[in-house]
Design an enzyme around this catalytic site. Structure first.
Site, PDB file in Angstrom:
ATOM      1  CE  LYS A 158      -1.109   3.450   8.825  1.00 17.38           C
ATOM      2  NZ  LYS A 158      -1.090   2.062   9.344  1.00 17.38           N
ATOM      3  CE  LYS A 201       7.353   6.061  17.650  1.00 15.12           C
ATOM      4  NZ  LYS A 201       7.961   7.371  18.009  1.00 15.12           N
ATOM      5  CG  LEU A 203       5.514   0.867  13.916  1.00 14.38           C
ATOM      6  CD1 LEU A 203       4.854  -0.501  13.949  1.00 14.38           C
ATOM      7  CD2 LEU A 203       6.150   1.173  15.265  1.00 14.38           C
ATOM      8  CG  HIS A 235       1.131   0.174  -0.464  1.00 13.75           C
ATOM      9  ND1 HIS A 235       1.705  -0.001   0.772  1.00 13.75           N
ATOM     10  CD2 HIS A 235       1.228   1.492  -0.759  1.00 13.75           C
ATOM     11  CE1 HIS A 235       2.134   1.185   1.214  1.00 13.75           C
ATOM     12  NE2 HIS A 235       1.872   2.104   0.310  1.00 13.75           N
ATOM     13  CD  GLU A 287      -5.217  -1.646   6.222  1.00 10.94           C
ATOM     14  OE1 GLU A 287      -5.582  -2.452   5.342  1.00 10.94           O
ATOM     15  OE2 GLU A 287      -4.597  -0.601   5.973  1.00 10.94           O
ATOM     16  NE  ARG A 291      -8.317  -9.697  -0.002  1.00  7.76           N
ATOM     17  CZ  ARG A 291      -7.797  -8.619   0.558  1.00  7.76           C
ATOM     18  NH1 ARG A 291      -8.582  -7.749   1.165  1.00  7.76           N
ATOM     19  NH2 ARG A 291      -6.488  -8.406   0.523  1.00  7.76           N
TER      20      ARG A 291
HETATM   21  C1  MV4 Z   1       2.217   1.759   8.655  1.00  7.54           C
HETATM   22  C2  MV4 Z   1       3.603   1.817   8.412  1.00  7.54           C
HETATM   23  C3  MV4 Z   1       4.412   2.279   9.433  1.00  7.54           C
HETATM   24  N1  MV4 Z   1       3.864   2.656  10.614  1.00  7.54           N
HETATM   25  N2  MV4 Z   1       1.728   2.133   9.836  1.00  7.54           N
HETATM   26  C4  MV4 Z   1       0.936   0.359   4.278  1.00  7.54           C
HETATM   27  C5  MV4 Z   1      -0.235  -0.445   3.870  1.00  7.54           C
HETATM   28  C6  MV4 Z   1      -1.196  -0.372   4.982  1.00  7.54           C
HETATM   29  N3  MV4 Z   1      -1.870  -1.632   5.144  1.00  7.54           N
HETATM   30  C7  MV4 Z   1      -0.382   0.020   6.177  1.00  7.54           C
HETATM   31  N4  MV4 Z   1       0.889   0.446   5.680  1.00  7.54           N
HETATM   32  C8  MV4 Z   1       1.820   0.890   6.525  1.00  7.54           C
HETATM   33  N5  MV4 Z   1       1.368   1.288   7.740  1.00  7.54           N
HETATM   34  C9  MV4 Z   1       2.540   2.591  10.782  1.00  7.54           C
HETATM   35  N6  MV4 Z   1       2.014   2.975  11.960  1.00  7.54           N
HETATM   36  C10 MV4 Z   1       4.095   1.394   7.176  1.00  7.54           C
HETATM   37  C11 MV4 Z   1       3.200   0.938   6.219  1.00  7.54           C
HETATM   38  C12 MV4 Z   1       3.794   0.478   4.983  1.00  7.54           C
HETATM   39  C13 MV4 Z   1       3.766  -0.869   4.615  1.00  7.54           C
HETATM   40  C14 MV4 Z   1       3.109  -1.806   5.373  1.00  7.54           C
HETATM   41  C15 MV4 Z   1       3.106  -3.130   5.014  1.00  7.54           C
HETATM   42  C16 MV4 Z   1       3.766  -3.537   3.873  1.00  7.54           C
HETATM   43  C17 MV4 Z   1       4.417  -2.626   3.087  1.00  7.54           C
HETATM   44  C18 MV4 Z   1       4.426  -1.276   3.439  1.00  7.54           C
HETATM   45  C19 MV4 Z   1       5.093  -0.349   2.666  1.00  7.54           C
HETATM   46  C20 MV4 Z   1       5.093   0.964   3.018  1.00  7.54           C
HETATM   47  C21 MV4 Z   1       4.448   1.392   4.173  1.00  7.54           C
END
Ligand code: MV4
Length: 447
Positions: A158, A201, A203, A235, A287, A291
């Protein structure tokens, strides 16, 4: 208390904030672009200032114009809404330097959470459970391989300057890692001018669960429970609920208490949202948003607390109106985001709304800035309204939602209403049985 608040936003959230100001007896100023002269919130505000042409960069993101509008009208505070300048640390700092209150956290807290590596480090230090991964930025392939081997594949790379899904790459095996790292770094450098990346990792089937928090800036923090925002497309959240169908009361208060304490220890001021992935009964911080969020009304529905009132109160130095033990969760709420888009392709559909009729009755709230005859300009986000439904439990909420969707009429443009009429009848949705990939899979099937 403030005498006059300037609302630095547009659309439904500008109207939402305006309503809170009116209830508190605070004068309102709205700033708007030339494309928004006919907006409802402009009509209802005490004063309005046109700050520029349609492109956001020249109007809603134009800090100098907004500060000038504050000076001219004598506003003593600015509510930034969501999007636009709401998480811009420089804007918060500039307002502070002009003795204008930014209704939100300090520039420093915005800055910390805007840097996703720093945010994660801060969360971990405050005792919030985080996704296993690198301690900070990853500098080379060797380090990436070492960390990945330690946490196990799949991993996700990321961008530290990213967030909200921008600049992420998944590596399923060590063979994918070099390419994923290089691509993530170069994309981050090009998109954000900062190529720092970190590893976690990956998920595979989590839910997105976020905790609404508030700090008074003086060491007190509370939580208002969680929202489940797993139903997203690219997203963009589509449907949100409070509480999460996946949590029990014990899990809710455990993660809520951790978040409230963290906010207190951080000395955080105002509204915030701590985002988690939730899988197999565990929470993993990803995160923090500094806001008010689009989906805040579902939290208002189940707590009965006006979060914008609370923001204004805290920003003006009045402190939080509630202690944790005063916050009670009643029933269930669901929000549907109504976008001016094709319900299958999500292509924007701006134009004139010929007829707009909203549902009513017990447990129904519609937050929208549009009206019959209103012409949606093509320059901005396609959100035209939110339908928020509250019931004593999730079953009642779903029955009421189905009825509300039947009553809702928006003619002249395409909207996402038909998608919600499908979703409300889907067995997985009825059972609350979905993860972050459910909606995209459902849309791909074309059911
Ligand atoms: C992730 C994840 C799987 N594993 N982190 C996407 C938006 C950002 N805020 C973080 N995101 C993700 N982080 C890890 N370690 C999968 C996503 C993700 C996701 C997260 C929340 C809602 C929808 C999503 C769609 C695709 C991927």
């Amino acid at each position: 208390m403030f005498q006059k608040i300037l609302i630095a936003n547009r659309g439904e959230i500008a109207l939402r904030v305006l309503r809170a100001c009116k209830e508190l007896g605070i004068q309102t100023v709205v700033v708007h672009s030339t494309a928004d002269s006919d907006a409802m919130h402009v009509r209802l505000a005490d004063e309005s200032v046109c700050i520029g042409p349609p492109p956001s960069r020249e109007s809603y993101l134009n800090i100098h114009q907004i500060v000038a509008a504050c000076e001219i009208t004598g506003a003593d505070a600015v509510h930034p809404g969501y999007g636009f300048l709401s998480e811009n640390a420089k804007f918060a700092d500039i307002l502070a330097a002009h003795n204008i209150t930014f209704i939100g956290p300090s520039g420093d807290h915005i800055r910390i959470m805007g840097d996703k590596i720093e945010a994660k480090r801060t969360a971990k230090r405050l005792g919030i459970p985080v996704v296993p991964g690198s301690d900070g930025a990853i500098s080379d392939d060797k380090e990436a391989k070492r960390v990945a081997a330690e946490i196990g594949y799949p991993v996700i790379i990321k961008a530290s300057a990213g967030g909200g899904g921008r600049g992420m790459k998944v590596a399923h095996t060590e063979a994918d890692l070099e390419v994923a790292l290089q691509t993530a770094k170069s994309e981050a450098g090009a998109a954000f001018g900062d190529d720092a990346v970190y590893i976690e990792k990956y998920l595979e089937k989590p839910r997105h669960i976020e905790v609404q928090v508030f700090g008074d800036g003086a060491g007190r923090g509370v939580h208002f429970g969680e929202r489940d925002c797993s139903l997203q497309r690219r997203h963009q959240k589509v449907w949100e609920e409070a509480n999460s169908p996946a949590l029990n009361a014990e899990e809710r208060s455990r993660i809520g208490d951790i978040c409230a304490k963290a906010i207190a220890d951080l000395g955080y001021s105002g509204a915030g949202t701590i985002e988690f992935l939730y899988e197999n009964g565990e929470f993993y911080f990803i995160e923090m948003n500094t806001r008010l969020q689009v989906e805040h009304p579902v939290t208002e529905a189940i707590t009965g607390i006006d979060l914008v009132h609370e923001q204004i109160r805290v920003a003006s130095g009045g402190g939080l109106s509630v202690r944790q033990e005063d916050i009670k969760f009643t029933g269930h709420a669901i929000e549907c985001r109504i976008n001016a888009e094709d319900p299958r392709t999500f292509t924007p559909s701006p134009g004139t709304i010929t007829h707009f009729h909203t549902p009513g009755g017990l447990g129904i709230r519609v937050d929208s800035g549009v009206y019959s005859g209103y012409k949606i300009p093509p320059y901005y986000d396609s959100l035209i309204g939110k339908l928020i439904v509250h019931g004593r439990n999730r079953v009642e909420c779903m029955m009421r939602l189905r009825r509300a969707l039947d009553e809702f009429v928006v003619d002249g443009i395409k909207t996402t209403l038909p998608l919600f009429r499908d979703l409300v009848g889907n067995p997985d949705i009825a059972n609350g049985d979905y993860d972050i990939h459910w909606l995209e899979k459902y849309l791909a099937k074309g059911e």
